[in-house]
Design a protein around this motif. Sequence first.
Motif, PDB file in Angstrom:
ATOM      1  N   GLU A 150      60.462  40.484  44.568  1.00 52.19           N
ATOM      2  CA  GLU A 150      59.781  39.618  43.612  1.00 52.19           C
ATOM      3  C   GLU A 150      58.340  39.378  44.039  1.00 52.19           C
ATOM      4  OE1 GLU A 150      63.684  37.052  42.220  1.00 52.19           O
ATOM      5  OE2 GLU A 150      61.989  36.049  43.145  1.00 52.19           O
ATOM      6  N   CYS A 151      58.166  39.212  45.331  1.00 47.45           N
ATOM      7  CA  CYS A 151      56.834  38.985  45.883  1.00 47.45           C
ATOM      8  C   CYS A 151      55.927  40.192  45.599  1.00 47.45           C
ATOM      9  CB  CYS A 151      56.953  38.728  47.383  1.00 47.45           C
ATOM     10  SG  CYS A 151      55.411  38.298  48.147  1.00 47.45           S
ATOM     11  N   GLU A 152      56.468  41.387  45.834  1.00 49.12           N
ATOM     12  CA  GLU A 152      55.718  42.616  45.574  1.00 49.12           C
ATOM     13  C   GLU A 152      55.341  42.719  44.106  1.00 49.12           C
ATOM     14  OE1 GLU A 152      54.259  45.191  47.278  1.00 49.12           O
ATOM     15  OE2 GLU A 152      54.550  43.657  48.808  1.00 49.12           O
ATOM     16  N   TYR A 153      56.330  42.421  43.250  1.00 52.26           N
ATOM     17  CA  TYR A 153      56.124  42.490  41.816  1.00 52.26           C
ATOM     18  C   TYR A 153      55.000  41.560  41.392  1.00 52.26           C
ATOM     19  CZ  TYR A 153      57.228  42.164  36.824  1.00 52.26           C
ATOM     20  OH  TYR A 153      57.159  42.177  35.459  1.00 52.26           O
ATOM     21  N   LEU A 154      55.043  40.325  41.879  1.00 49.67           N
ATOM     22  CA  LEU A 154      54.023  39.339  41.512  1.00 49.67           C
ATOM     23  C   LEU A 154      52.654  39.730  42.038  1.00 49.67           C
ATOM     24  CD1 LEU A 154      56.056  36.045  42.015  1.00 49.67           C
ATOM     25  CD2 LEU A 154      55.292  37.033  39.864  1.00 49.67           C
ATOM     26  N   LYS A 155      52.634  40.333  43.229  1.00 47.95           N
ATOM     27  CA  LYS A 155      51.352  40.787  43.790  1.00 47.95           C
ATOM     28  C   LYS A 155      50.727  41.842  42.890  1.00 47.95           C
ATOM     29  CE  LYS A 155      52.232  40.536  48.661  1.00 47.95           C
ATOM     30  NZ  LYS A 155      52.408  41.374  49.834  1.00 47.95           N
ATOM     31  N   ARG A 156      51.578  42.809  42.462  1.00 45.33           N
ATOM     32  CA  ARG A 156      51.068  43.882  41.593  1.00 45.33           C
ATOM     33  C   ARG A 156      50.580  43.315  40.272  1.00 45.33           C
ATOM     34  NH1 ARG A 156      55.505  46.901  43.324  1.00 45.33           N
ATOM     35  NH2 ARG A 156      56.549  46.597  41.339  1.00 45.33           N
ATOM     36  N   TRP A 157      51.367  42.361  39.742  1.00 46.72           N
ATOM     37  CA  TRP A 157      51.001  41.745  38.482  1.00 46.72           C
ATOM     38  C   TRP A 157      49.673  41.016  38.621  1.00 46.72           C
ATOM     39  CZ3 TRP A 157      54.158  37.471  35.482  1.00 46.72           C
ATOM     40  CH2 TRP A 157      53.690  37.421  34.178  1.00 46.72           C
ATOM     41  N   PHE A 158      49.534  40.287  39.683  1.00 47.16           N
ATOM     42  CA  PHE A 158      48.296  39.555  39.941  1.00 47.16           C
ATOM     43  C   PHE A 158      47.121  40.532  40.013  1.00 47.16           C
ATOM     44  CE2 PHE A 158      45.160  37.984  43.024  1.00 47.16           C
ATOM     45  CZ  PHE A 158      44.769  36.819  42.389  1.00 47.16           C
ATOM     46  N   GLY A 159      47.336  41.644  40.686  1.00 48.74           N
ATOM     47  CA  GLY A 159      46.281  42.654  40.813  1.00 48.74           C
ATOM     48  C   GLY A 159      45.839  43.190  39.478  1.00 48.74           C
ATOM     49  N   SER A 160      46.838  43.494  38.620  1.00 50.10           N
ATOM     50  CA  SER A 160      46.486  44.082  37.330  1.00 50.10           C
ATOM     51  C   SER A 160      45.817  43.053  36.428  1.00 50.10           C
ATOM     52  CB  SER A 160      47.718  44.683  36.657  1.00 50.10           C
ATOM     53  OG  SER A 160      48.500  43.675  36.077  1.00 50.10           O
ATOM     54  N   LEU A 161      46.239  41.798  36.534  1.00 49.54           N
ATOM     55  CA  LEU A 161      45.605  40.749  35.729  1.00 49.54           C
ATOM     56  C   LEU A 161      44.168  40.507  36.183  1.00 49.54           C
ATOM     57  CD1 LEU A 161      48.441  38.103  35.290  1.00 49.54           C
ATOM     58  CD2 LEU A 161      47.489  39.606  33.555  1.00 49.54           C
ATOM     59  N   THR A 162      43.961  40.588  37.474  1.00 47.24           N
ATOM     60  CA  THR A 162      42.609  40.405  38.000  1.00 47.24           C
ATOM     61  C   THR A 162      41.684  41.506  37.473  1.00 47.24           C
ATOM     62  OG1 THR A 162      43.563  39.481  39.995  1.00 47.24           O
ATOM     63  CG2 THR A 162      41.277  40.129  40.116  1.00 47.24           C
ATOM     64  N   GLU A 163      42.208  42.724  37.527  1.00 57.10           N
ATOM     65  CA  GLU A 163      41.443  43.879  37.044  1.00 57.10           C
ATOM     66  C   GLU A 163      41.137  43.741  35.554  1.00 57.10           C
ATOM     67  OE1 GLU A 163      39.379  47.221  36.529  1.00 57.10           O
ATOM     68  OE2 GLU A 163      39.868  46.207  38.403  1.00 57.10           O
ATOM     69  N   GLN A 164      42.157  43.321  34.809  1.00 57.31           N
ATOM     70  CA  GLN A 164      42.010  43.135  33.372  1.00 57.31           C
ATOM     71  C   GLN A 164      40.971  42.078  33.065  1.00 57.31           C
ATOM     72  OE1 GLN A 164      45.891  43.032  31.520  1.00 57.31           O
ATOM     73  NE2 GLN A 164      45.139  41.485  30.130  1.00 57.31           N
TER      74      GLN A 164
END
Length: 231
Positions: A133-147
């Motif tokens: 879950e932690c990994e998933y949220l990290k990736r999500w955070f990364g993509s949202l930041t990029e967006q």
Amino acid sequence: MAVLPTCSSNLELTISVPGFSFSPSIPSSGHERCSTVRDLDINQVPSGGAEDEWITASMEVEEESWNGAPPRKKLRLTKEQSRLLEESFRQNNTLNPKQKEALALQLKLRPRQVEVWFQNRRARSKLKQTEMECEYLKRWFGSLTEQNRRLQREVEELRAMKVGPPTVISPHSCEPLPASTLTMCPRCERVATTAHDKGPTKVTAATTTATALSSKVGTSALQSRPSSAAC
DNA sequence: TTAGAGCGAAACTTTACATCA
DNA sequence: CTTGATGTAAAGTTTCGCTCT
């Protein structure tokens, strides 16, 4: 909140048994406090002895250890024991007393050992799931930041264009509509015209850009989030 | 060959909660 | 309804066996 993978009991955790061997093992030199008897590998069937004798012997050793200082003698599960425990865990990650007793009998372990194994196994599953879950949220955070970065760039570009308020051409009259007739769809935040204007609407470049921009948000949200209702 | 660091896992302790007499 | 006993799960900790350097 996004739907996260929730199948803890299906997590494939490999239980490695490092150094497992049926060959006689040399007692570790780093544990002098163990008695000569307890230095025996309790996982190992004594040469020439039946497995039942081995179990009995190892239990006796444990009983003995309770007189005086109680150094724990740690059992290493055999591959077969681990396999059976895993199999049983996959079927049911908790055990009722009868199941525990039966499994202990089958594995030639004490019920308490089976119980402890299941407790630890549940803990490992949970830890693994939390890590995922932690990994998933990290990736999500990364993509949202990029967006977010991309959208801010686009906003800057639009501001730089210094376009006026959006002009909408009515399909009926082919005349420009006043900006007040434009509404924003609350769900998808796309620009729409008011109810009286049902036909396809021609929009100017600025409006198109705004719509494209908002639909981009929707698209990438779809990519990163499992479900998103289409407007 | 040996010592020690690091890791994984078995075993233990504490706490909270549920059930039952 | 309250209370004490009992059982169990979860979370955290300790201990030990093993590998690697």
